[in-house]
Scaffold this active site. Sequence first.
Site, mmCIF file in Angstrom:
data_model
loop_
_atom_site.group_PDB
_atom_site.id
_atom_site.type_symbol
_atom_site.label_atom_id
_atom_site.label_comp_id
_atom_site.label_asym_id
_atom_site.label_seq_id
_atom_site.Cartn_x
_atom_site.Cartn_y
_atom_site.Cartn_z
ATOM 1 N N TRP A 174 0.815 -1.222 0.000
ATOM 2 C CA TRP A 174 0.000 0.000 0.000
ATOM 3 C C TRP A 174 0.840 1.259 0.000
ATOM 4 C CZ3 TRP A 174 -4.244 -1.008 -2.133
ATOM 5 C CH2 TRP A 174 -4.872 -2.231 -1.928
ATOM 6 N N ASP B 98 -1.375 6.534 6.471
ATOM 7 C CA ASP B 98 -2.497 5.714 6.014
ATOM 8 C C ASP B 98 -2.794 4.723 7.140
ATOM 9 O OD1 ASP B 98 -4.177 3.812 4.927
ATOM 10 O OD2 ASP B 98 -2.868 3.278 3.247
ATOM 11 N N LYS C 53 -12.613 -1.685 7.107
ATOM 12 C CA LYS C 53 -11.931 -2.704 7.901
ATOM 13 C C LYS C 53 -12.366 -2.612 9.366
ATOM 14 C CE LYS C 53 -8.556 -2.123 4.412
ATOM 15 N NZ LYS C 53 -8.689 -3.302 3.634
HETATM 16 N N1 PLP Z 1 -4.449 1.374 2.364
HETATM 17 C C1 PLP Z 1 -4.493 0.204 3.017
HETATM 18 C C2 PLP Z 1 -3.650 0.031 4.240
HETATM 19 C C3 PLP Z 1 -5.320 -0.825 2.559
HETATM 20 O O1 PLP Z 1 -5.362 -1.983 3.226
HETATM 21 C C4 PLP Z 1 -6.100 -0.615 1.411
HETATM 22 C C5 PLP Z 1 -7.002 -1.673 0.900
HETATM 23 O O2 PLP Z 1 -7.084 -2.764 1.384
HETATM 24 C C6 PLP Z 1 -6.005 0.612 0.753
HETATM 25 C C7 PLP Z 1 -5.181 1.590 1.254
HETATM 26 C C8 PLP Z 1 -6.793 0.880 -0.493
HETATM 27 O O3 PLP Z 1 -8.102 1.073 -0.137
HETATM 28 P P1 PLP Z 1 -9.286 1.182 -1.229
HETATM 29 O O4 PLP Z 1 -9.492 -0.202 -1.764
HETATM 30 O O5 PLP Z 1 -10.422 1.684 -0.385
HETATM 31 O O6 PLP Z 1 -8.859 2.134 -2.259
#
Ligand code: PLP
Length: 367
Positions: A106, A175, A199
């Site tokens: 990520w 994040d 989550k």
């Molecule tokens: N950041 C983290 C830590 C994630 O686990 C995820 C998705 O699982 C995301 C960002 C991306 O999220 P989205 O699918 O809502 O764009």
Amino acid sequence: MEQKQTINFGAGPAKLPQSVLLQAQKEFLNYSGMGISVLEMSHRSADFNKILTKTESLLRELLTIPDNYKVLFLQGGGSGQFSAVPLNLIGLKEDTCADYLVTGTWSEKAAKEAEKYGKVNIVHPKLDSYTKIPDPSSWTLNPSASYVYYCCNETVHGVEYNFTPETNGVTLVSDMSSNFLSRPVDVSKFGLIFAGAQKNVGCAGVTVVIVREDLLGHALNDCPIVLNYKVQADMNSLYNTPPCFSIYIMGLVLEWIKNNGGSAAMEALNKQKSSMIYDIINASNGFYECPVDETCRSRMNVPFHIGSKEGDEGLEKEFLAGASKRGMISLKGHRSVGGIRASLYNAVTLEDAEALGTYMKVFMKEH
Ligand code: PLP
């Protein structure tokens, strides 16, 4: 027919507290005696405004968010924020550059997206596997960076920071999509925190952004208006139609967190659940293998292999099939890493984690 109980260990969208689902069901057709569903309610109505205000004030209370921070409820998911963060913040300083810590899928994606808008420095030597957090003594932070970015919990790899990075005064951005409200956080150490809700705090569709007020108003000209933090802050997240139902569900989940002791109680529970599973892995003499360094093992996502370090495909398939027979679902590791991944978010109970632990012990004995 009696329904078999299902335990959802999915990485997201993930398990919600049963009481939240029941309340949403109860209110689904007729919210608060209005004769309509939240799904049908105008986002400009006084009633929706009450939902929005309640959700924000619960969040402020649960995280003790200081008054000089705005709370935004946006669309576009965590991935939308990979673009929104640089679009809004990389221009804070003349050099239009930012420091990134890349410790998993990520943060890697976020750094790649940021490269479209400015210069990105990866502050540590490149990792050959996402199983550890490089020691802060090996980081080269750039004082002229507009911000330092990291992903607090890497959902795919199960790597979690148990400390807040020191940035020598440079704005810190995190994040927290997959460990938001799983433990207390000192918001005042951050310029910005964002988290997708699906989550720990609700369902897909809404992403929370907590941003310090002095960081607003520096967006690049190319920043799409819906991603512009200042515009959304000035309009109380109502520049355009917000994800109304997802905000409502988040409000219910936050109420549940509050009634269950808040972030400190969530932390205690999450420690207990994850240590139970890691203890079984550690005591298995290599039958179960977690590749992640012990110092940064995630309390939210526990990845492991079975049979060897790389994993025995046959054994792992059998494990998943046996788990499914016991009603335990979504334990398959992310397609990029394989193996098993147990996600133990707030709504996963101690009993759920115990059921998994018991199964892991039985499976090991039988093989
Ligand atoms: N950041 C983290 C830590 C994630 O686990 C995820 C998705 O699982 C995301 C960002 C991306 O999220 P989205 O699918 O809502 O764009």
